[in-house]
Enzyme design. Structure first.
Site, PDB file in Angstrom:
ATOM      1  N   GLY A  28       0.907  -1.274  -0.013  1.00 14.88           N
ATOM      2  CA  GLY A  28       0.018   0.032  -0.011  1.00 14.88           C
ATOM      3  C   GLY A  28       0.729   1.326   0.035  1.00 14.88           C
ATOM      4  O   GLY A  28       2.046   1.049   0.250  1.00 14.88           O
ATOM      5  N   SER A  45       9.596   3.188  -0.778  1.00 17.16           N
ATOM      6  CA  SER A  45       9.404   1.846  -1.410  1.00 17.16           C
ATOM      7  C   SER A  45       9.868   0.650  -0.359  1.00 17.16           C
ATOM      8  O   SER A  45      11.219   0.912   0.149  1.00 17.16           O
ATOM      9  CB  SER A  45       9.806   1.480  -2.656  1.00 17.16           C
ATOM     10  OG  SER A  45       9.731   0.272  -2.970  1.00 17.16           O
ATOM     11  N   GLY A  46       9.210  -0.188   0.115  1.00 22.26           N
ATOM     12  CA  GLY A  46       9.776  -1.224   0.912  1.00 22.26           C
ATOM     13  C   GLY A  46      10.076  -1.024   2.230  1.00 22.26           C
ATOM     14  O   GLY A  46      10.782  -2.089   2.917  1.00 22.26           O
ATOM     15  N   SER A  74       7.962   4.908  -3.578  1.00 25.90           N
ATOM     16  CA  SER A  74       6.961   3.837  -3.982  1.00 25.90           C
ATOM     17  C   SER A  74       7.002   3.531  -5.144  1.00 25.90           C
ATOM     18  O   SER A  74       6.880   4.485  -6.037  1.00 25.90           O
ATOM     19  CB  SER A  74       5.706   4.002  -3.295  1.00 25.90           C
ATOM     20  OG  SER A  74       4.711   3.122  -3.766  1.00 25.90           O
ATOM     21  N   SER A  75       7.008   2.222  -5.754  1.00 28.99           N
ATOM     22  CA  SER A  75       7.039   1.844  -7.085  1.00 28.99           C
ATOM     23  C   SER A  75       5.727   2.288  -7.832  1.00 28.99           C
ATOM     24  O   SER A  75       5.556   2.404  -8.943  1.00 28.99           O
ATOM     25  CB  SER A  75       7.502   0.201  -7.275  1.00 28.99           C
ATOM     26  OG  SER A  75       6.390  -0.453  -6.439  1.00 28.99           O
ATOM     27  N   ASP A  76       4.677   2.544  -6.966  1.00 28.86           N
ATOM     28  CA  ASP A  76       3.524   3.082  -7.926  1.00 28.86           C
ATOM     29  C   ASP A  76       3.510   4.656  -7.939  1.00 28.86           C
ATOM     30  O   ASP A  76       2.446   5.093  -8.501  1.00 28.86           O
ATOM     31  CB  ASP A  76       2.388   2.519  -6.776  1.00 28.86           C
ATOM     32  CG  ASP A  76       1.920   0.925  -6.851  1.00 28.86           C
ATOM     33  OD1 ASP A  76       2.166   0.679  -8.057  1.00 28.86           O
ATOM     34  OD2 ASP A  76       1.777   0.583  -5.882  1.00 28.86           O
ATOM     35  N   HIS A  95      -3.473   4.038  -2.085  1.00 28.44           N
ATOM     36  CA  HIS A  95      -3.621   2.698  -2.818  1.00 28.44           C
ATOM     37  C   HIS A  95      -3.312   1.501  -1.776  1.00 28.44           C
ATOM     38  O   HIS A  95      -2.415   1.573  -1.025  1.00 28.44           O
ATOM     39  CB  HIS A  95      -2.534   2.601  -3.940  1.00 28.44           C
ATOM     40  CG  HIS A  95      -2.475   1.131  -4.558  1.00 28.44           C
ATOM     41  ND1 HIS A  95      -3.401   0.526  -5.179  1.00 28.44           N
ATOM     42  CD2 HIS A  95      -1.369   0.332  -4.616  1.00 28.44           C
ATOM     43  CE1 HIS A  95      -3.103  -0.871  -5.602  1.00 28.44           C
ATOM     44  NE2 HIS A  95      -1.888  -0.755  -5.131  1.00 28.44           N
ATOM     45  N   HIS A  97      -4.164  -2.856  -1.165  1.00 26.17           N
ATOM     46  CA  HIS A  97      -4.680  -4.333  -1.364  1.00 26.17           C
ATOM     47  C   HIS A  97      -5.683  -4.667  -0.539  1.00 26.17           C
ATOM     48  O   HIS A  97      -5.738  -6.040  -0.172  1.00 26.17           O
ATOM     49  CB  HIS A  97      -3.523  -5.073  -1.658  1.00 26.17           C
ATOM     50  CG  HIS A  97      -2.585  -5.171  -2.823  1.00 26.17           C
ATOM     51  ND1 HIS A  97      -1.692  -5.530  -3.519  1.00 26.17           N
ATOM     52  CD2 HIS A  97      -2.597  -3.760  -3.541  1.00 26.17           C
ATOM     53  CE1 HIS A  97      -1.035  -5.170  -4.469  1.00 26.17           C
ATOM     54  NE2 HIS A  97      -1.610  -4.079  -4.723  1.00 26.17           N
ATOM     55  N   ASP A 120     -23.576   7.628   0.546  1.00 23.54           N
ATOM     56  CA  ASP A 120     -23.058   8.672   1.214  1.00 23.54           C
ATOM     57  C   ASP A 120     -21.848   9.322   0.786  1.00 23.54           C
ATOM     58  O   ASP A 120     -21.435  10.399   0.697  1.00 23.54           O
ATOM     59  CB  ASP A 120     -22.886   8.434   2.609  1.00 23.54           C
ATOM     60  CG  ASP A 120     -24.397   8.443   3.274  1.00 23.54           C
ATOM     61  OD1 ASP A 120     -25.186   9.144   3.055  1.00 23.54           O
ATOM     62  OD2 ASP A 120     -24.266   7.921   4.523  1.00 23.54           O
ATOM     63  N   HIS A 169      -5.883  -5.950  -9.730  1.00 22.29           N
ATOM     64  CA  HIS A 169      -4.758  -5.660  -8.992  1.00 22.29           C
ATOM     65  C   HIS A 169      -5.508  -4.997  -7.476  1.00 22.29           C
ATOM     66  O   HIS A 169      -5.307  -5.848  -6.655  1.00 22.29           O
ATOM     67  CB  HIS A 169      -4.342  -4.378  -9.681  1.00 22.29           C
ATOM     68  CG  HIS A 169      -3.218  -3.620  -9.064  1.00 22.29           C
ATOM     69  ND1 HIS A 169      -2.677  -2.762  -9.662  1.00 22.29           N
ATOM     70  CD2 HIS A 169      -2.776  -3.737  -7.689  1.00 22.29           C
ATOM     71  CE1 HIS A 169      -1.610  -2.177  -8.737  1.00 22.29           C
ATOM     72  NE2 HIS A 169      -1.642  -2.899  -7.488  1.00 22.29           N
ATOM     73  N   TYR A 227     -25.871  17.486   6.284  1.00 26.90           N
ATOM     74  CA  TYR A 227     -25.262  16.533   7.188  1.00 26.90           C
ATOM     75  C   TYR A 227     -24.348  16.935   8.004  1.00 26.90           C
ATOM     76  O   TYR A 227     -23.333  17.796   7.774  1.00 26.90           O
ATOM     77  CB  TYR A 227     -25.068  15.133   6.498  1.00 26.90           C
ATOM     78  CG  TYR A 227     -24.344  14.048   7.277  1.00 26.90           C
ATOM     79  CD1 TYR A 227     -25.407  13.288   7.718  1.00 26.90           C
ATOM     80  CD2 TYR A 227     -23.197  13.927   7.550  1.00 26.90           C
ATOM     81  CE1 TYR A 227     -24.844  12.147   8.651  1.00 26.90           C
ATOM     82  CE2 TYR A 227     -22.536  12.781   8.480  1.00 26.90           C
ATOM     83  CZ  TYR A 227     -23.614  11.994   8.902  1.00 26.90           C
ATOM     84  OH  TYR A 227     -23.214  10.793   9.588  1.00 26.90           O
TER      85      TYR A 227
HETATM   86 ZN   LIG Z   1      -0.664  -2.443  -5.648  1.00 27.83          ZN
END
Ligand SMILES: [Zn+2]
Length: 234
Positions: A28, A45-46, A74-76, A95, A97, A120, A169, A227
């Site tokens: 994520g 990343s990681g 991050s690789s994304d 992001h 999973h 909502d 994905h 609301y």
């Molecule tokens: Zn992913």
């Protein structure tokens, strides 16, 4: 150090994804953008979440070049950058999973709006991207993931449906800032879970009608929202 406040916000959004049970190991990432400076802050990343600090976040420009940071982003990152470019009003992207949303993504099924919890937050079904061709996956996969998301919103306002399922994905979510993006990711997972249960109880369950859907969405959003507590006029 550049953008100390945004670094804090991005770190906090990443930790929120973990606290909400949306991220297993490091599957994520959350980011935020400074629209004034055209710089993005994203999780490294990681790197394990325990002991992660604001200074570990990576600052890049809109081309993904590192401006400040000791770690790889991050690789994304390329997916996040495409979204910031295409969706000018967003300030954060998340992001994950998370299991139920990812299950819908793997089934390549949009999440229908079965009730007011969904209505909502998302003004319509949460869409799924097209399946990417092998050639597109082999070349600039993360960037092309971003383009696939943008295509899914060609006829859909990204501000009123702040999440998407990337086929096979998982989900991406967004909002005005990193906290809002993490919040959208958490609501998406709850909605995905409830929708899963709904169709297991009744495979023929029908989505809510547009009257109830609009009523609930517009209670919370838009110029006539009522609301919660009245916001101070700026
Ligand atoms: Zn992913």
């Amino acid at each position: 150090m550049l953008l100390p406040r945004l670094r804090e916000e991005v770190l906090e959004a990443n930790l929120e994804l973990v606290r909400r049970g949306l991220v297993l190991f490091t599957f994520g990432n959350a980011s935020g953008i400074s629209r004034d400076q055209n710089l993005v802050v994203i999780k490294p990343s990681g790197v394990p979440y325990e002991g992660m600090k604001p200074e570990h976040m990576v600052v890049t420009d809109l081309d993904g070049t590192i401006v400040e940071g000791d770690f790889r982003p991050s690789s994304d990152l390329p997916t996040h950058l495409v979204l910031y470019g295409a969706f000018p009003e967003i300030g954060g992207v998340a992001h994950t999973h998370s299991e139920y949303a990812t299950a819908w993504a793997q089934a390549r099924r949009p999440i229908p709006c079965f009730g007011t919890t969904h209505a909502d937050y998302f003004r319509g079904p949460v869409p799924v991207t097209e399946v990417m061709a092998d050639g597109v996956i082999a070349n600039e996969y993360e960037k092309n993931t971003g383009h696939a998301i943008v295509r899914a919103f060609e006829n859909l306002p990204y501000a009123s449906v702040p999440a998407v399922l990337v086929a096979n994905h998982g989900p991406f979510a967004w909002g005005p800032d990193p906290a809002a993006a993490a919040h959208s990711a958490a609501i998406l997972e709850a909605v995905a879970r409830m929708a899963y249960f709904t169709i297991n109880i009744d495979a023929g369950a029908k989505p809510v009608g547009s009257g109830l859907h609009d009523k609930h969405y517009l209670r919370k959003h838009g110029s006539n929202a009522y609301y919660g507590q009245a916001k101070e006029k700026k």
